[in-house]
Design an enzyme around this catalytic site. Sequence first.
Site, PDB file in Angstrom:
ATOM      1  N   CYS A 113      46.238-118.917  15.469  1.00  8.58           N
ATOM      2  CA  CYS A 113      44.358-119.083  15.177  1.00  8.58           C
ATOM      3  C   CYS A 113      43.873-117.245  14.240  1.00  8.58           C
ATOM      4  O   CYS A 113      42.788-117.827  14.276  1.00  8.58           O
ATOM      5  CB  CYS A 113      43.961-119.325  15.693  1.00  8.58           C
ATOM      6  SG  CYS A 113      44.708-121.299  16.429  1.00  8.58           S
ATOM      7  N   HIS A 246      36.302-118.219  16.692  1.00  4.39           N
ATOM      8  CA  HIS A 246      36.836-119.078  16.328  1.00  4.39           C
ATOM      9  C   HIS A 246      36.821-120.026  17.912  1.00  4.39           C
ATOM     10  O   HIS A 246      36.172-119.670  18.637  1.00  4.39           O
ATOM     11  CB  HIS A 246      38.229-118.259  17.060  1.00  4.39           C
ATOM     12  CG  HIS A 246      39.411-119.221  17.025  1.00  4.39           C
ATOM     13  ND1 HIS A 246      39.681-119.697  16.658  1.00  4.39           N
ATOM     14  CD2 HIS A 246      40.035-119.702  18.018  1.00  4.39           C
ATOM     15  CE1 HIS A 246      40.754-121.190  16.455  1.00  4.39           C
ATOM     16  NE2 HIS A 246      41.726-121.081  17.723  1.00  4.39           N
ATOM     17  N   ASN A 276      39.490-127.323  17.271  1.00  2.00           N
ATOM     18  CA  ASN A 276      40.539-126.413  17.112  1.00  2.00           C
ATOM     19  C   ASN A 276      40.722-126.448  15.895  1.00  2.00           C
ATOM     20  O   ASN A 276      41.724-126.904  15.575  1.00  2.00           O
ATOM     21  CB  ASN A 276      41.120-125.455  17.954  1.00  2.00           C
ATOM     22  CG  ASN A 276      41.565-123.820  17.670  1.00  2.00           C
ATOM     23  OD1 ASN A 276      41.729-123.730  16.954  1.00  2.00           O
ATOM     24  ND2 ASN A 276      41.958-123.758  18.860  1.00  2.00           N
TER      25      ASN A 276
END
Length: 319
Positions: A113, A246, A276
């Site tokens: 990520c 994020h 996500n």
Amino acid sequence: MAHARIIGTGSYLPERVVTNQELESRIDTSDEWIVSRTGIEARHVAADGEMTSDLAFHAASRAMQSAGVGPQDIDLIIVATTTPDMIFPSTACLLQAKLGVKQGAAFDVQAVCTGFMYALATANLYVTSGQHRCALVVGAEVFSRLLDWNDRRTCVLFGDGAGAVVLRRSEEPGILTSNLHADGSLSHILRVDGGISHGKIRGNPFLEMDGQAVYRTAVRALDDSATEALNAAGITADQLDWFVPHQANIRIINSIADKVGLPRERVVTTVARHGNTSAASVPLALDAAVRDQRIKPGQLVMLQGVGGGMTWGTVLLRW
Ligand code: UT7
């Protein structure tokens, strides 16, 4: 001194939307649990046969169009992904061919990520050094394929998508500072330990996560990384116009914003609609805020990522 600026952004989300209500009908979960713990209401999921390089192609094409550049201008392609189309060639090489780019370098980076932070910071070094002039930096993922859709602790959290930017050499500063970090001793708290070996899958091909350990690490690491970036650039939080974090969990995002001292209205959030999307999450959110003209020329923007590894990092730039 030479600098590198983002001159165009683009993004792409697969057509199919999976809502919390749909998940409620499939596994033992509830919209209320997912929204209250994460802020996620829906996520996009790629169609069968739709690959990371396909998502990357759409996002990259849009970024190149908004930058006003063509395949002949791009001399570096970096794709951040944890879900490459295949073991090799890299997704960046597959993307290069799809775009009709004939020159320059192309490679993937793998920082889960945090991938887009690693890719952007790396491209910045190549462009400011003069080795390359115009880079395409992409975060693209089909994370849905790493999930056990019967595991309610993980499958509700992730989605698929891609985001891209074009980074070009410039006389005016764009990227001001970046910092990248990793702590491999925490590799066990978020991982897919499976791999291919001797023609067989070795290990577990599905994502495993110690959610609370990841949560604690993320909040501490992102707070430190933001402070490091602000100090390095000699600016204070109140000078920041936008924070593009994020998009994993609205509680983590709000906690960092509070620690850094940023009001919520200066934080770009897409987690509710995207879930996500790993390396795609920051460029997807950035593109949303650029296209709806929240982010304006001259403004200060802080990008942040955190993920498996553990890895984390911040890029601070002037738009
Ligand atoms: O890019 C980085 C990626 N990851 C992250 O950023 C994730 C960071 N961590 C988190 O966001 C949170 O830890 C989660 C959202 C993953 C979990 O929230 P939590 O408040 O830490 O919940 P928990 O894991 O402590 O679980 C609480 C309860 C458990 O039930 P019991 O044992 O208390 O009876 C779970 O079984 O919630 C249960 N649970 C669920 N219930 C309904 C776990 N997942 C679900 C679900 N629906 N989807």
